[in-house]
Design a protein around this motif. Structure first.
Motif, PDB file in Angstrom:
ATOM      1  N   LYS A  17       0.452  -7.975   7.560  1.00  0.00           N
ATOM      2  CA  LYS A  17       0.351  -8.549   6.214  1.00  0.00           C
ATOM      3  C   LYS A  17       0.571  -7.499   5.125  1.00  0.00           C
ATOM      4  CE  LYS A  17      -4.708  -8.064   6.100  1.00  0.00           C
ATOM      5  NZ  LYS A  17      -5.999  -8.774   5.910  1.00  0.00           N
ATOM      6  N   CYS A  18       0.888  -6.265   5.535  1.00  0.00           N
ATOM      7  CA  CYS A  18       0.979  -5.166   4.573  1.00  0.00           C
ATOM      8  C   CYS A  18       2.341  -4.472   4.638  1.00  0.00           C
ATOM      9  CB  CYS A  18      -0.123  -4.138   4.850  1.00  0.00           C
ATOM     10  SG  CYS A  18      -0.165  -2.759   3.664  1.00  0.00           S
ATOM     11  N   LEU A  19       2.867  -4.129   3.468  1.00  0.00           N
ATOM     12  CA  LEU A  19       4.043  -3.284   3.347  1.00  0.00           C
ATOM     13  C   LEU A  19       3.550  -1.872   3.069  1.00  0.00           C
ATOM     14  CD1 LEU A  19       7.152  -2.941   3.038  1.00  0.00           C
ATOM     15  CD2 LEU A  19       6.858  -3.498   0.617  1.00  0.00           C
ATOM     16  N   TYR A  20       3.712  -0.975   4.047  1.00  0.00           N
ATOM     17  CA  TYR A  20       3.231   0.398   3.929  1.00  0.00           C
ATOM     18  C   TYR A  20       4.345   1.320   3.435  1.00  0.00           C
ATOM     19  CZ  TYR A  20      -1.019  -0.579   6.674  1.00  0.00           C
ATOM     20  OH  TYR A  20      -2.241  -1.050   7.116  1.00  0.00           O
ATOM     21  N   PHE A  21       4.066   2.049   2.339  1.00  0.00           N
ATOM     22  CA  PHE A  21       4.905   3.158   1.897  1.00  0.00           C
ATOM     23  C   PHE A  21       4.128   4.438   2.177  1.00  0.00           C
ATOM     24  CE2 PHE A  21       6.695  -0.236  -0.650  1.00  0.00           C
ATOM     25  CZ  PHE A  21       8.051   0.065  -0.673  1.00  0.00           C
ATOM     26  N   TYR A  72       6.527  -2.123   8.212  1.00  0.00           N
ATOM     27  CA  TYR A  72       5.876  -3.433   8.164  1.00  0.00           C
ATOM     28  C   TYR A  72       6.294  -4.256   9.380  1.00  0.00           C
ATOM     29  CZ  TYR A  72      10.363  -4.789   5.968  1.00  0.00           C
ATOM     30  OH  TYR A  72      11.687  -4.968   5.671  1.00  0.00           O
ATOM     31  N   GLU A  73       5.563  -5.328   9.594  1.00  0.00           N
ATOM     32  CA  GLU A  73       5.845  -6.221  10.721  1.00  0.00           C
ATOM     33  C   GLU A  73       6.646  -7.425  10.245  1.00  0.00           C
ATOM     34  OE1 GLU A  73       3.626  -8.331  14.558  1.00  0.00           O
ATOM     35  OE2 GLU A  73       2.462  -7.204  13.084  1.00  0.00           O
ATOM     36  N   MET A  74       7.504  -7.938  11.159  1.00  0.00           N
ATOM     37  CA  MET A  74       8.279  -9.134  10.882  1.00  0.00           C
ATOM     38  C   MET A  74       7.914 -10.225  11.881  1.00  0.00           C
ATOM     39  SD  MET A  74      12.061  -7.547  10.149  1.00  0.00           S
ATOM     40  CE  MET A  74      12.211  -6.948  11.835  1.00  0.00           C
ATOM     41  N   HIS A  75       8.380 -11.431  11.606  1.00  0.00           N
ATOM     42  CA  HIS A  75       8.168 -12.552  12.513  1.00  0.00           C
ATOM     43  C   HIS A  75       8.726 -12.219  13.900  1.00  0.00           C
ATOM     44  CE1 HIS A  75       7.921 -16.714  13.864  1.00  0.00           C
ATOM     45  NE2 HIS A  75       9.178 -16.618  14.266  1.00  0.00           N
ATOM     46  N   GLY A  76       8.076 -12.719  14.931  1.00  0.00           N
ATOM     47  CA  GLY A  76       8.558 -12.524  16.296  1.00  0.00           C
ATOM     48  C   GLY A  76       8.101 -11.235  16.935  1.00  0.00           C
ATOM     49  N   LYS A  77       6.991 -10.674  16.454  1.00  0.00           N
ATOM     50  CA  LYS A  77       6.451  -9.429  16.999  1.00  0.00           C
ATOM     51  C   LYS A  77       7.488  -8.305  16.967  1.00  0.00           C
ATOM     52  CE  LYS A  77       2.798 -11.415  19.863  1.00  0.00           C
ATOM     53  NZ  LYS A  77       2.164 -11.439  21.195  1.00  0.00           N
ATOM     54  N   ARG A  78       8.052  -8.099  15.785  1.00  0.00           N
ATOM     55  CA  ARG A  78       9.012  -7.009  15.572  1.00  0.00           C
ATOM     56  C   ARG A  78       8.499  -6.104  14.465  1.00  0.00           C
ATOM     57  NH1 ARG A  78      14.174 -10.703  14.593  1.00  0.00           N
ATOM     58  NH2 ARG A  78      12.501 -11.913  13.619  1.00  0.00           N
ATOM     59  N   LEU A  79       8.558  -4.808  14.708  1.00  0.00           N
ATOM     60  CA  LEU A  79       8.097  -3.807  13.747  1.00  0.00           C
ATOM     61  C   LEU A  79       9.309  -3.138  13.108  1.00  0.00           C
ATOM     62  CD1 LEU A  79       5.191  -2.198  15.815  1.00  0.00           C
ATOM     63  CD2 LEU A  79       5.036  -4.013  14.089  1.00  0.00           C
ATOM     64  N   ASN A  80       9.359  -3.191  11.796  1.00  0.00           N
ATOM     65  CA  ASN A  80      10.485  -2.634  11.050  1.00  0.00           C
ATOM     66  C   ASN A  80      10.069  -1.317  10.397  1.00  0.00           C
ATOM     67  OD1 ASN A  80      13.250  -3.215   9.566  1.00  0.00           O
ATOM     68  ND2 ASN A  80      11.830  -2.531   7.993  1.00  0.00           N
ATOM     69  N   TRP A  81      10.837  -0.262  10.650  1.00  0.00           N
ATOM     70  CA  TRP A  81      10.552   1.019  10.007  1.00  0.00           C
ATOM     71  C   TRP A  81      11.810   1.555   9.329  1.00  0.00           C
ATOM     72  CZ3 TRP A  81      13.499   5.080  11.691  1.00  0.00           C
ATOM     73  CH2 TRP A  81      14.032   5.004  12.983  1.00  0.00           C
ATOM     74  N   GLN A  85       0.837  -1.204   0.000  1.00  0.00           N
ATOM     75  CA  GLN A  85       0.000   0.000   0.000  1.00  0.00           C
ATOM     76  C   GLN A  85       0.867   1.248   0.000  1.00  0.00           C
ATOM     77  OE1 GLN A  85      -3.759   0.133   2.113  1.00  0.00           O
ATOM     78  NE2 GLN A  85      -3.114   1.975   3.191  1.00  0.00           N
ATOM     79  N   ILE A  86       0.586   2.138  -0.950  1.00  0.00           N
ATOM     80  CA  ILE A  86       1.244   3.444  -1.003  1.00  0.00           C
ATOM     81  C   ILE A  86       0.225   4.492  -0.599  1.00  0.00           C
ATOM     82  CG2 ILE A  86       2.427   5.113  -2.471  1.00  0.00           C
ATOM     83  CD1 ILE A  86       3.305   2.825  -4.239  1.00  0.00           C
ATOM     84  N   GLN A  87       0.596   5.285   0.401  1.00  0.00           N
ATOM     85  CA  GLN A  87      -0.315   6.305   0.897  1.00  0.00           C
ATOM     86  C   GLN A  87       0.455   7.601   1.105  1.00  0.00           C
ATOM     87  OE1 GLN A  87      -1.515   3.970   4.310  1.00  0.00           O
ATOM     88  NE2 GLN A  87      -0.154   5.094   5.691  1.00  0.00           N
ATOM     89  N   ARG A  94      -2.988   0.423  -3.957  1.00  0.00           N
ATOM     90  CA  ARG A  94      -3.058  -0.742  -3.073  1.00  0.00           C
ATOM     91  C   ARG A  94      -3.067  -2.010  -3.933  1.00  0.00           C
ATOM     92  NH1 ARG A  94      -4.981  -2.049   2.299  1.00  0.00           N
ATOM     93  NH2 ARG A  94      -6.155  -4.003   2.355  1.00  0.00           N
ATOM     94  N   ASP A  95      -2.084  -2.865  -3.699  1.00  0.00           N
ATOM     95  CA  ASP A  95      -1.977  -4.132  -4.412  1.00  0.00           C
ATOM     96  C   ASP A  95      -2.178  -5.256  -3.402  1.00  0.00           C
ATOM     97  OD1 ASP A  95      -1.294  -6.371  -5.852  1.00  0.00           O
ATOM     98  OD2 ASP A  95       0.806  -5.824  -6.157  1.00  0.00           O
TER      99      ASP A  95
END
Length: 373
Positions: free
Chosen positions: A211-215, A226-235, A73-75, A89-90
């Protein structure tokens, strides 16, 4: 056939897997780092890359250490009102998110234990010709002893990253190109549930997180989340600025408390409040200085072949760097398996003919995306 891989990062380990799969019995990877250690941040794996990893026997590890990103998703966010509007949004994105360290460990654990030689820094290379044909001599400084040793091989695979010593040996006048901006990066671990209110507000502001890659585009910048495995948020947040002074032994710039505070101040003006709170709460954010390289004319010189970022440093906008490296390794291995060791020149030529035009287009397209965003 003895193959020397220079570099024990993801590209180098992927090459080791591909070469073993092609039937090579002797593969060693020389890595200047002294040990395996956690590093990096998040990345996205495309379907082709996931298929290659599965073919190397890593299907279950992929399922266990990644989460599916099914939406891209690009917003855009108005910096004054914090109002967000979806531009595109794809819902058939079909990537998987993981942490660099998780992928690196996955590749390493599946290799024979004596494949990677830690603390071995390549000083120089030399191509040779003797009674057995063409080969290479690699001069290596061993960190543990301080001594310099020579490693012989029939083939050298240069997987030594964007600042590749091997690439500089063959194209000394072609230099990395600063893209005009850097990337602040961070990973927030909420597995201990010590900030439930902030996480709840984040998930409300980003309802498809997990489940989403946000731009998120804002004035003169954009961010990735976006979120990664193990309850980690990547920015990841891009900062347009003059090129920092770099020692050029790493593309990660050293940052101090003052630089981080300045970054927080800028983020407060641009990010939505929920994302800004996460950025501010992230321990040890780091700054990547971003470069790419004008596409090379060749990847192969006799018994030396470039792969990954050594062959095609690229900006992160196309989510291609890691995927390109693993696909490079796979194509190299398949070409060698197809032609055999007695026709290694033909195998290397085929690898170059397949990968060079594709990666050249991807580097330029990723640069164009970065310019637009």
């Amino acid at each position: 056939m003895k193959v020397v891989v220079v570099g024990g990062s993801i590209a180098g380990l992927a090459c080791a897997h591909a070469l073993f799969s092609a039937g090579c019995k002797q593969v060693i990877a020389l890595e200047k780092a002294r040990t395996l250690k956690p590093a990096g941040a998040g990345l996205g794996l495309d379907p082709q890359t996931c298929q290659i990893l599965a073919e190397w026997g890593l299907h279950q590890q992929i399922m266990d250490s990644t989460i599916p990103l099914t939406i891209d998703q690009i917003q855009t966010t108005d910096s004054k009102s914090n109002a967000t509007r979806v531009l595109a949004r794809d819902e058939n994105f079909n990537y998987r998110a993981t942490h660099w360290s998780d992928l690196h460990r996955m590749l390493y654990d599946k290799l024979p234990r004596d494949t990677v030689h830690w603390g071995h820094e390549v000083v120089s290379i030399q191509q040779i010709e003797d009674g057995d044909g063409l080969g290479v001599k690699v001069e290596v400084k061993v960190a543990q002893t301080g001594q310099t040793v020579v490693v012989d091989g029939n083939l050298l695979v240069a997987a030594d990253g964007s600042m590749s010593l091997i690439r500089k040996h063959f194209v000394p006048h072609q230099h990395l190109r600063y893209l005009g901006y850097c990337a602040w990066r961070g990973v927030f671990d909420y597995s201990k549930n010590d900030s439930p209110e902030m996480i709840a507000s984040i998930k409300k502001a980003y309802p498809d997180l997990g489940k989403c890659l946000y731009f998120d585009l804002a004035k003169e910048t954009h961010s990735v989340f976006y979120e990664m495995h193990g309850k980690r948020l990547n920015w990841l947040w891009y900062a347009t600025q003059p090129e920092p002074h770099m020692q050029m032994n790493s593309l990660t710039a050293k940052v101090d408390k003052i630089a981080i505070e300045k970054m927080h101040e800028e983020a407060s003006k641009i990010c939505v409040p929920e994302l800004y709170a996460l950025v501010k709460a992230t321990a040890e954010p780091f700054l990547n200085v971003l470069y790419d390289l004008e596409p090379l004319k060749q990847f192969v010189w006799d018994r030396v072949v470039l792969v990954g970022d050594a062959a095609h440093p690229t900006s992160p906008h196309g989510v291609r760097s890691t995927n390109m490296s693993i696909i490079d390794a796979s194509v190299l291995g398949q070409s060698i398996a197809k032609w055999g060791f007695d026709k290694i020149s033909t195998a290397l030529a085929e690898y170059e003919s397949i990968r060079l035009p594709v990666t050249s287009q991807q580097v330029l397209y990723s640069r164009h995306l970065g310019f637009l965003k």
